[in-house]
Motif scaffolding. Structure first.
Motif, PDB file in Angstrom:
ATOM      1  N   ALA A 240       0.809  -1.225   0.000  1.00 13.27           N
ATOM      2  CA  ALA A 240       0.000   0.000   0.000  1.00 13.27           C
ATOM      3  C   ALA A 240       0.836   1.267   0.000  1.00 13.27           C
ATOM      4  CB  ALA A 240      -0.945  -0.011   1.197  1.00 13.27           C
ATOM      5  N   ALA A 241       1.912   1.295   0.777  1.00 12.33           N
ATOM      6  CA  ALA A 241       2.692   2.527   0.924  1.00 12.33           C
ATOM      7  C   ALA A 241       3.882   2.601  -0.024  1.00 12.33           C
ATOM      8  CB  ALA A 241       3.172   2.666   2.369  1.00 12.33           C
ATOM      9  N   SER A 242       3.889   1.772  -1.046  1.00 18.85           N
ATOM     10  CA  SER A 242       5.008   1.782  -1.990  1.00 18.85           C
ATOM     11  C   SER A 242       5.187   3.160  -2.630  1.00 18.85           C
ATOM     12  CB  SER A 242       4.764   0.749  -3.096  1.00 18.85           C
ATOM     13  OG  SER A 242       5.680   0.902  -4.150  1.00 18.85           O
ATOM     14  N   ALA A 243       6.420   3.532  -2.824  1.00 19.77           N
ATOM     15  CA  ALA A 243       6.709   4.810  -3.480  1.00 19.77           C
ATOM     16  C   ALA A 243       6.205   4.820  -4.922  1.00 19.77           C
ATOM     17  CB  ALA A 243       8.219   5.075  -3.445  1.00 19.77           C
ATOM     18  N   ASN A 244       5.967   3.642  -5.489  1.00 17.56           N
ATOM     19  CA  ASN A 244       5.505   3.534  -6.876  1.00 17.56           C
ATOM     20  C   ASN A 244       3.993   3.431  -7.001  1.00 17.56           C
ATOM     21  OD1 ASN A 244       7.999   3.644  -8.213  1.00 17.56           O
ATOM     22  ND2 ASN A 244       8.383   1.477  -7.811  1.00 17.56           N
ATOM     23  N   ARG A 245       3.253   3.648  -5.904  1.00 19.48           N
ATOM     24  CA  ARG A 245       1.809   3.419  -5.970  1.00 19.48           C
ATOM     25  C   ARG A 245       1.103   4.376  -6.923  1.00 19.48           C
ATOM     26  NH1 ARG A 245       2.898   5.873  -1.052  1.00 19.48           N
ATOM     27  NH2 ARG A 245       1.578   7.610  -0.348  1.00 19.48           N
TER      28      ARG A 245
ATOM     29  N   ASP B  62      -1.290  17.022  -2.298  1.00 17.83           N
ATOM     30  CA  ASP B  62      -0.067  16.229  -2.439  1.00 17.83           C
ATOM     31  C   ASP B  62      -0.302  15.007  -3.318  1.00 17.83           C
ATOM     32  OD1 ASP B  62       1.421  17.951  -0.911  1.00 17.83           O
ATOM     33  OD2 ASP B  62       1.226  16.793   0.943  1.00 17.83           O
ATOM     34  N   SER B  63      -1.460  14.391  -3.164  1.00 13.83           N
ATOM     35  CA  SER B  63      -1.778  13.229  -3.996  1.00 13.83           C
ATOM     36  C   SER B  63      -1.910  13.619  -5.460  1.00 13.83           C
ATOM     37  CB  SER B  63      -3.077  12.573  -3.507  1.00 13.83           C
ATOM     38  OG  SER B  63      -2.931  12.064  -2.201  1.00 13.83           O
ATOM     39  N   LEU B  64      -2.585  14.734  -5.714  1.00 12.58           N
ATOM     40  CA  LEU B  64      -2.718  15.203  -7.097  1.00 12.58           C
ATOM     41  C   LEU B  64      -1.364  15.538  -7.694  1.00 12.58           C
ATOM     42  CD1 LEU B  64      -5.840  17.537  -6.726  1.00 12.58           C
ATOM     43  CD2 LEU B  64      -5.766  15.254  -7.746  1.00 12.58           C
TER      44      LEU B  64
ATOM     45  N   THR C 137       5.775   9.774 -14.895  1.00 11.16           N
ATOM     46  CA  THR C 137       6.236   9.858 -16.285  1.00 11.16           C
ATOM     47  C   THR C 137       5.923   8.572 -17.036  1.00 11.16           C
ATOM     48  OG1 THR C 137       8.446   8.948 -15.850  1.00 11.16           O
ATOM     49  CG2 THR C 137       8.133  11.335 -15.516  1.00 11.16           C
ATOM     50  N   ALA C 138       5.907   8.677 -18.347  1.00  7.72           N
ATOM     51  CA  ALA C 138       5.657   7.505 -19.176  1.00  7.72           C
ATOM     52  C   ALA C 138       6.742   6.453 -18.985  1.00  7.72           C
ATOM     53  CB  ALA C 138       5.563   7.923 -20.647  1.00  7.72           C
ATOM     54  N   GLU C 139       7.987   6.876 -18.807  1.00 10.79           N
ATOM     55  CA  GLU C 139       9.075   5.931 -18.614  1.00 10.79           C
ATOM     56  C   GLU C 139       8.918   5.167 -17.297  1.00 10.79           C
ATOM     57  OE1 GLU C 139      12.625   3.754 -19.127  1.00 10.79           O
ATOM     58  OE2 GLU C 139      11.161   4.699 -20.457  1.00 10.79           O
ATOM     59  N   GLU C 140       8.448   5.842 -16.257  1.00 12.43           N
ATOM     60  CA  GLU C 140       8.216   5.158 -14.986  1.00 12.43           C
ATOM     61  C   GLU C 140       7.146   4.084 -15.124  1.00 12.43           C
ATOM     62  OE1 GLU C 140       9.329   8.791 -11.860  1.00 12.43           O
ATOM     63  OE2 GLU C 140       7.270   8.545 -12.601  1.00 12.43           O
ATOM     64  N   VAL C 141       6.133   4.358 -15.923  1.00 13.99           N
ATOM     65  CA  VAL C 141       5.082   3.375 -16.163  1.00 13.99           C
ATOM     66  C   VAL C 141       5.643   2.163 -16.888  1.00 13.99           C
ATOM     67  CG1 VAL C 141       2.909   2.926 -17.363  1.00 13.99           C
ATOM     68  CG2 VAL C 141       3.244   5.095 -16.153  1.00 13.99           C
ATOM     69  N   ARG C 142       6.457   2.408 -17.902  1.00 14.94           N
ATOM     70  CA  ARG C 142       7.040   1.285 -18.663  1.00 14.94           C
ATOM     71  C   ARG C 142       7.919   0.418 -17.765  1.00 14.94           C
ATOM     72  NH1 ARG C 142      11.436  -0.524 -20.641  1.00 14.94           N
ATOM     73  NH2 ARG C 142      12.654   1.232 -19.818  1.00 14.94           N
ATOM     74  N   VAL C 143       8.740   1.052 -16.949  1.00 13.13           N
ATOM     75  CA  VAL C 143       9.633   0.295 -16.071  1.00 13.13           C
ATOM     76  C   VAL C 143       8.837  -0.542 -15.070  1.00 13.13           C
ATOM     77  CG1 VAL C 143      11.356   0.516 -14.234  1.00 13.13           C
ATOM     78  CG2 VAL C 143      11.562   1.893 -16.308  1.00 13.13           C
ATOM     79  N   LEU C 144       7.808   0.045 -14.475  1.00 12.77           N
ATOM     80  CA  LEU C 144       7.006  -0.693 -13.499  1.00 12.77           C
ATOM     81  C   LEU C 144       6.251  -1.841 -14.161  1.00 12.77           C
ATOM     82  CD1 LEU C 144       5.957  -1.072 -10.649  1.00 12.77           C
ATOM     83  CD2 LEU C 144       4.156   0.609 -11.142  1.00 12.77           C
ATOM     84  N   ALA C 145       5.731  -1.621 -15.357  1.00 11.00           N
ATOM     85  CA  ALA C 145       5.047  -2.704 -16.082  1.00 11.00           C
ATOM     86  C   ALA C 145       5.997  -3.883 -16.283  1.00 11.00           C
ATOM     87  CB  ALA C 145       4.525  -2.200 -17.417  1.00 11.00           C
ATOM     88  N   GLY C 146       7.264  -3.585 -16.590  1.00 10.99           N
ATOM     89  CA  GLY C 146       8.250  -4.639 -16.762  1.00 10.99           C
ATOM     90  C   GLY C 146       8.568  -5.353 -15.458  1.00 10.99           C
ATOM     91  N   GLU C 147       8.641  -4.594 -14.372  1.00  9.37           N
ATOM     92  CA  GLU C 147       8.918  -5.210 -13.077  1.00  9.37           C
ATOM     93  C   GLU C 147       7.796  -6.152 -12.657  1.00  9.37           C
ATOM     94  OE1 GLU C 147       9.561  -1.984 -10.418  1.00  9.37           O
ATOM     95  OE2 GLU C 147      11.547  -1.463 -11.234  1.00  9.37           O
TER      96      GLU C 147
END
Length: 427
Positions: free
Chosen positions: A256-261, A381-383, A390-400
């Motif tokens: 739940a508290a992941s920095a990538n949430r 802060d949430s907004l 970023t789009a690159e962060e999404v791609r990296v997380l999808a791969g992980e």
């Protein structure tokens, strides 16, 4: 809007969010004890208690509890989760003293009579039977079991027919005495509420319920790290006499508290979060393979799930599973477009703000901040965090996520080991 938090004697916590010029209030009493906290011999106790606390106290009958809310046009209910059990009500602000008194009376002074246990045993078995007739519910529970395995998070929240039949009244009573205590209780209220007045109400109700509120007692510590091990993927086929099949493909997500949430929220939105998502467009709009198709993410203190779900004709299961896997793979390899990123961020920001129009959502947000996150993020802060993805962060997380073992659950009329065979082909 003003948020306040107070720790009362006994470690009992009260959090409020006051919203000016509102008439209704949502109040909840949450115990940091869920299905994952049951041990052998107690399985099913948390769900049982959710029912039994409405059956009466020394000063109120079950009818008294129900009538108290009905006669003011309010409503009250409860929910059992894997990590907490919540009793909540929504009433007019002027009826907050009544709602607080009744909820705290239930939490502190449940009698749990043997006759009520047997009565609710039958009710819960009917509830489980009803859920077993819903392929979506069956698939959801099976998916958690497939991903978490023998860990406590893999057990059904409501128990199973066998555990509900087996758990004795003495075990339920023992579980109640151990879990329902002041240091574990969090009371939250939102909208038409005065914080200091609510603190006084809660203290009075807790004392009336017989709780000894030790001034030196601290709140129960936040849940520690008992993260389930990352096991291999599992294929699970459950045969049901249905006209269509339900499938879920996925695996471990984020805690739940992941920095990538926030990145996960954007990923989920682009992949399967709405009618413009890739899954909806590819599976339903372009190919007509399914009516319902989406992705989802759920999280707990130390673990999470991420999955892709669809309902389709039995003969299309293999094709739908392959298309879902392809879309996930493509996102991990190629990422998302800038237009998709902006659309997802806009969707999430709008949903976040509009969701807070629900008075219950505000109270739930406070509870989750206290029990799960240990801090309350402001809406701003949430907004800001969503807009920073970023789009690159999404791609990296999808791969992980893709690199983790994947499981596949299929619920439908097929009697073969379909899920295991399909999962092997998708690996």
């Amino acid at each position: 809007m003003r948020v306040r938090r107070t720790v009362l004697p006994g470690g009992l916590r009260v959090l409020t969010e006051q919203v000016p010029a509102t008439r209704s209030v949502s109040v909840s009493a949450t115990v940091g004890d869920g299905s994952r906290d049951e041990h052998h011999g107690h399985f099913g106790s948390t769900h049982f208690l959710e029912h039994l606390l409405f059956k009466g106290t020394p000063s109120r009958s079950a009818l008294d509890i129900a009538s108290a809310f009905d006669e003011v046009g309010g409503d009250a209910n409860a929910a059992t989760g894997k990590e907490a059990t919540t009793y909540y009500a929504r009433v007019l602000g002027s009826d907050l003293p009544m709602a607080t008194a009744v909820l705290l009376d239930m939490v502190t002074s449940a009698v749990i009579r043997p006759d009520d246990v047997e009565l609710e045993r039958g009710v819960i078995l009917e509830e489980l039977a009803m859920a077993d007739d819903d392929p979506g519910d069956v698939a959801d529970e099976a998916f958690a079991t497939a991903v978490y395995g023998a860990h406590d998070l893999g057990r059904p929240i409501g128990g199973t027919p066998d555990t509900i039949r087996a758990v004795p009244r003495e075990a339920i009573w023992e579980h109640y005495l151990g879990a329902y205590r002041s240091a574990s209780l969090v009371v939250t209220a939102a909208r038409a509420v005065d914080h200091d007045e609510l603190c006084a109400m809660v203290t009075e109700a807790a004392v009336a319920g017989g709780w000894e509120l030790d001034p030196s007692a601290a709140p129960a510590a936040r849940r520690g790290g008992d993260s389930p091990p990352l096991e291999g993927g599992t294929g699970m086929t459950l045969t049901r006499p249905t006209e269509h099949s339900t499938l879920i493909l996925g695996g471990r997500g984020l805690e739940a508290a992941s920095a990538n949430r926030f990145t996960l929220s954007v990923l989920n939105s682009v992949l399967g979060g709405g009618m413009s998502s890739r899954l909806f467009q590819e599976v339903r709009e372009k190919r007509g393979l399914a009516y319902s198709v989406y992705s989802f993410a759920s999280s707990h203190t130390d673990a999470g799930l991420f999955g892709l779900s669809a309902g389709c004709a039995p003969e299309q299961v293999a094709t739908v599973a392959a298309v879902m896997a392809e879309q996930w793979d493509r996102m991990a390899q190629d990422g998302i477009t800038e237009r998709e990123l902006l659309r997802a961020i806009g969707q999430l920001c709008g949903s976040l703000v509009l969701g807070l129009d629900d008075v219950g959502a505000r109270a739930s947000r406070l509870t989750r901040a206290e029990l799960t996150f240990g801090e309350l993020w402001s809406v701003e802060d949430s907004l800001e965090s969503l807009r920073a993805v970023t789009a690159e962060e999404v791609r990296v997380l999808a791969g992980e996520l893709l690199a983790r073992p994947r499981s596949l659950v299929v619920v439908g009329p097929d009697e073969s080991d379909l899920a295991a065979d399909l999962l092997y082909g998708l690996s």
